[in-house]
Design a protein around this motif. Structure first.
Motif, PDB file in Angstrom:
ATOM      1  N   ASP A  48     -27.692  -4.369 -31.674  1.00  0.00           N
ATOM      2  CA  ASP A  48     -26.334  -4.899 -31.672  1.00  0.00           C
ATOM      3  C   ASP A  48     -25.325  -3.813 -32.027  1.00  0.00           C
ATOM      4  N   SER A  49     -24.249  -3.736 -31.267  1.00  0.00           N
ATOM      5  CA  SER A  49     -23.239  -2.695 -31.482  1.00  0.00           C
ATOM      6  C   SER A  49     -22.561  -2.822 -32.827  1.00  0.00           C
ATOM      7  N   GLU A  50     -22.355  -4.061 -33.299  1.00  0.00           N
ATOM      8  CA  GLU A  50     -21.700  -4.238 -34.592  1.00  0.00           C
ATOM      9  C   GLU A  50     -22.532  -3.610 -35.705  1.00  0.00           C
ATOM     10  N   ALA A  51     -23.842  -3.844 -35.676  1.00  0.00           N
ATOM     11  CA  ALA A  51     -24.712  -3.237 -36.674  1.00  0.00           C
ATOM     12  C   ALA A  51     -24.774  -1.735 -36.494  1.00  0.00           C
ATOM     13  N   ALA A  52     -24.785  -1.289 -35.246  1.00  0.00           N
ATOM     14  CA  ALA A  52     -24.934   0.138 -34.957  1.00  0.00           C
ATOM     15  C   ALA A  52     -23.795   0.961 -35.523  1.00  0.00           C
ATOM     16  N   VAL A  53     -22.568   0.406 -35.570  1.00  0.00           N
ATOM     17  CA  VAL A  53     -21.436   1.166 -36.114  1.00  0.00           C
ATOM     18  C   VAL A  53     -21.716   1.612 -37.547  1.00  0.00           C
ATOM     19  N   MET A  54     -22.477   0.822 -38.289  1.00  0.00           N
ATOM     20  CA  MET A  54     -22.791   1.169 -39.670  1.00  0.00           C
ATOM     21  C   MET A  54     -23.684   2.404 -39.767  1.00  0.00           C
ATOM     22  N   LEU A  55     -24.273   2.798 -38.635  1.00  0.00           N
ATOM     23  CA  LEU A  55     -25.115   3.995 -38.612  1.00  0.00           C
ATOM     24  C   LEU A  55     -24.318   5.282 -38.478  1.00  0.00           C
ATOM     25  N   SER A  56     -23.043   5.187 -38.142  1.00  0.00           N
ATOM     26  CA  SER A  56     -22.242   6.401 -37.980  1.00  0.00           C
ATOM     27  C   SER A  56     -22.092   7.156 -39.290  1.00  0.00           C
TER      28      SER A  56
ATOM     29  N   SER B 157     -35.605  -3.092 -35.645  1.00  0.00           N
ATOM     30  CA  SER B 157     -36.708  -3.999 -36.006  1.00  0.00           C
ATOM     31  C   SER B 157     -36.245  -5.174 -36.858  1.00  0.00           C
ATOM     32  N   GLY B 158     -34.966  -5.173 -37.247  1.00  0.00           N
ATOM     33  CA  GLY B 158     -34.455  -6.246 -38.094  1.00  0.00           C
ATOM     34  C   GLY B 158     -34.737  -6.028 -39.561  1.00  0.00           C
ATOM     35  N   GLY B 159     -35.052  -4.802 -39.951  1.00  0.00           N
ATOM     36  CA  GLY B 159     -35.425  -4.524 -41.331  1.00  0.00           C
ATOM     37  C   GLY B 159     -34.280  -4.464 -42.310  1.00  0.00           C
ATOM     38  N   VAL B 160     -33.056  -4.434 -41.819  1.00  0.00           N
ATOM     39  CA  VAL B 160     -31.897  -4.423 -42.713  1.00  0.00           C
ATOM     40  C   VAL B 160     -30.716  -5.079 -41.992  1.00  0.00           C
ATOM     41  N   ASP B 161     -29.920  -5.848 -42.737  1.00  0.00           N
ATOM     42  CA  ASP B 161     -28.793  -6.575 -42.157  1.00  0.00           C
ATOM     43  C   ASP B 161     -27.529  -5.734 -42.278  1.00  0.00           C
ATOM     44  N   ALA B 162     -27.394  -4.728 -41.427  1.00  0.00           N
ATOM     45  CA  ALA B 162     -26.233  -3.836 -41.496  1.00  0.00           C
ATOM     46  C   ALA B 162     -24.947  -4.557 -41.135  1.00  0.00           C
ATOM     47  N   ALA B 163     -25.001  -5.465 -40.165  1.00  0.00           N
ATOM     48  CA  ALA B 163     -23.797  -6.192 -39.764  1.00  0.00           C
ATOM     49  C   ALA B 163     -23.287  -7.092 -40.879  1.00  0.00           C
ATOM     50  N   GLY B 164     -24.148  -7.359 -41.873  1.00  0.00           N
ATOM     51  CA  GLY B 164     -23.726  -8.177 -43.006  1.00  0.00           C
ATOM     52  C   GLY B 164     -22.661  -7.521 -43.867  1.00  0.00           C
ATOM     53  N   LEU B 165     -22.450  -6.223 -43.672  1.00  0.00           N
ATOM     54  CA  LEU B 165     -21.405  -5.517 -44.413  1.00  0.00           C
ATOM     55  C   LEU B 165     -20.010  -5.772 -43.834  1.00  0.00           C
ATOM     56  N   ILE B 166     -19.955  -6.305 -42.614  1.00  0.00           N
ATOM     57  CA  ILE B 166     -18.663  -6.526 -41.946  1.00  0.00           C
ATOM     58  C   ILE B 166     -18.027  -7.815 -42.474  1.00  0.00           C
ATOM     59  N   THR B 167     -16.814  -7.689 -42.977  1.00  0.00           N
ATOM     60  CA  THR B 167     -16.105  -8.865 -43.491  1.00  0.00           C
ATOM     61  C   THR B 167     -14.906  -9.254 -42.623  1.00  0.00           C
ATOM     62  N   HIS B 168     -14.364  -8.297 -41.872  1.00  0.00           N
ATOM     63  CA  HIS B 168     -13.164  -8.558 -41.071  1.00  0.00           C
ATOM     64  C   HIS B 168     -13.347  -7.987 -39.676  1.00  0.00           C
ATOM     65  N   ARG B 169     -12.859  -8.717 -38.679  1.00  0.00           N
ATOM     66  CA  ARG B 169     -12.936  -8.282 -37.287  1.00  0.00           C
ATOM     67  C   ARG B 169     -11.558  -8.314 -36.647  1.00  0.00           C
ATOM     68  N   PHE B 170     -11.233  -7.235 -35.943  1.00  0.00           N
ATOM     69  CA  PHE B 170      -9.941  -7.103 -35.275  1.00  0.00           C
ATOM     70  C   PHE B 170     -10.166  -6.509 -33.893  1.00  0.00           C
ATOM     71  N   GLY B 171      -9.213  -6.718 -32.996  1.00  0.00           N
ATOM     72  CA  GLY B 171      -9.185  -5.953 -31.768  1.00  0.00           C
ATOM     73  C   GLY B 171      -8.718  -4.540 -32.092  1.00  0.00           C
ATOM     74  N   LEU B 172      -9.117  -3.580 -31.267  1.00  0.00           N
ATOM     75  CA  LEU B 172      -8.709  -2.202 -31.533  1.00  0.00           C
ATOM     76  C   LEU B 172      -7.182  -2.075 -31.565  1.00  0.00           C
ATOM     77  N   ASP B 173      -6.492  -2.845 -30.744  1.00  0.00           N
ATOM     78  CA  ASP B 173      -5.034  -2.767 -30.730  1.00  0.00           C
ATOM     79  C   ASP B 173      -4.391  -3.441 -31.948  1.00  0.00           C
ATOM     80  N   GLU B 174      -5.215  -4.039 -32.799  1.00  0.00           N
ATOM     81  CA  GLU B 174      -4.738  -4.627 -34.060  1.00  0.00           C
ATOM     82  C   GLU B 174      -5.034  -3.722 -35.247  1.00  0.00           C
TER      83      GLU B 174
END
Length: 343
Positions: A140-148, A302-319
């Motif tokens: 999932d891309s949302e989780a993947a951002v946490m890998l940056s 593999s689902g070994g960690v819930d990285a997307a769970g760190l996301i609390t707010h979602r916006f469009g890039l233009d926001e």
């Protein structure tokens, strides 16, 4: 294209800017689909990072799709979905060959710092073969951002530098994004206890949901010593970047223990060497190298960690301006990680 541009301390603007182009054979241009805001970006806006010049596009984290590549790029091609590392590495210099990508002689932390970054519709990535990571189709891309940035930082500068081991008692001072990432990755090494310390009860609640065994909002030193029967902790991680929190770590580490400093410090701390030398304490700090991204990517896949769970707010890039406003009031907004989506 549109980009979030720095114009000096306290000044930023979501504005039109020329789309980046390939400058060297080893470059790639990536169309951003997801990015986020880091505490470092707030430091830049406060004027704490004078190397950032007027006109710089901010940001150093993101996921996107490759638009074009130079003739010297072999590992990615147009159309590939990729993770952008916050650290640029040439893979050839003496530091890169030692795995110290943070000090690459033609890279390191340059995105959103010395060159234009990822809070934009497009970004140029130097040394693309070593600075971009193709994403598995199922990740999932949302989780993947946490890998940056935050997951490798928590892992490398927190868990690995702290040498977290089986059965250890770990205290993490600061339950912001980096502290929570350190919590997630410290769990890989099966410590017996993870104590999270922060005055913000909302962040402590998130820490408990992510696996903290104990949380402390008050007098940290006294509370930790009571929890450990006066012994202190095996590993103390500093994840804020101020003298007071570093001092807590010095006071709660037990003989033979480790202090892992993750936080970015803007001024000197009091180093209690007169108390620490006799305790056989190891202190380590550093800038993330991101060389553990591949293994962390497999763990996320593999689902070994819930990285997307760190996301609390979602916006469009233009926001993005609204996202910055919310992130600057993190306690009031109960904000941890902001996800900005261009799709």
């Amino acid at each position: 294209m549109k980009a979030l541009v720095y114009h000096g301390p306290g000044k930023r603007s979501w504005e039109e800017k020329s789309r980046p182009e390939l400058e060297k054979p080893t470059d790639a241009v990536v169309r951003l689909t997801h990015t986020t805001i880091c505490g470092t970006d707030l430091h830049i806006l406060k004027g704490d990072v004078p190397a950032v010049e007027d006109g710089r596009t901010l940001g150093h984290e993101g996921v996107g799709v490759v638009e074009s590549v130079g003739e010297g790029v072999a590992n990615v091609r147009p159309g590939d979905r990729v993770l952008i590392s916050c650290i640029t590495s040439c893979g050839r210099c003496d530091y890169c060959k030692r795995g110290i990508y943070a000090h690459c002689r033609d890279g390191g932390w340059i995105l959103g710092h010395l060159i234009d970054g990822t809070q934009a519709e497009y970004v140029r990535i130097p040394h693309a073969d070593n600075s971009l990571y193709p994403l598995p189709e199922g990740l999932d891309s949302e989780a993947a951002v946490m890998l940056s940035d935050i997951l490798p930082t928590g892992h490398e500068i927190g868990a690995l530098n702290g040498e977290v081991g089986l059965g250890d008692t770990v205290a993490i001072v600061g339950s912001g994004p980096i502290g929570l990432a350190a919590l997630l990755t410290a769990r890989f090494y099966s410590p017996a206890r993870i104590i999270m310390i922060d005055p913000d009860e909302n962040r402590l609640s998130m820490a408990r949901s992510l696996g903290a065994t104990d949380t402390i909002a008050g007098d940290a030193v006294d509370a930790v010593m009571k929890l450990t029967d006066g012994e202190g902790v095996d590993v103390a991680m500093e994840a804020v970047g101020i003298p007071e929190t570093f001092d807590v770590c010095q006071r709660i580490v037990r003989p033979g223990g480790h202090i892992a400093n993750i936080g970015v410090h803007g001024k000197s701390v009091e180093f209690r060497l007169e108390e620490l030398w006799i305790k056989n304490v190891t202190i380590r700090t550093g800038l993330v190298n991101t060389n553990t991204i591949p293994v962390l990517m497999r763990i996320l896949e593999s689902g070994g960690v819930d990285a997307a769970g760190l996301i609390t707010h979602r916006f469009g890039l233009d926001e993005i301006e609204a996202a910055y406003e919310a992130f600057s009031r993190a306690a009031e907004e109960k904000a941890v990680k902001m996800l900005l989506t261009a799709e």
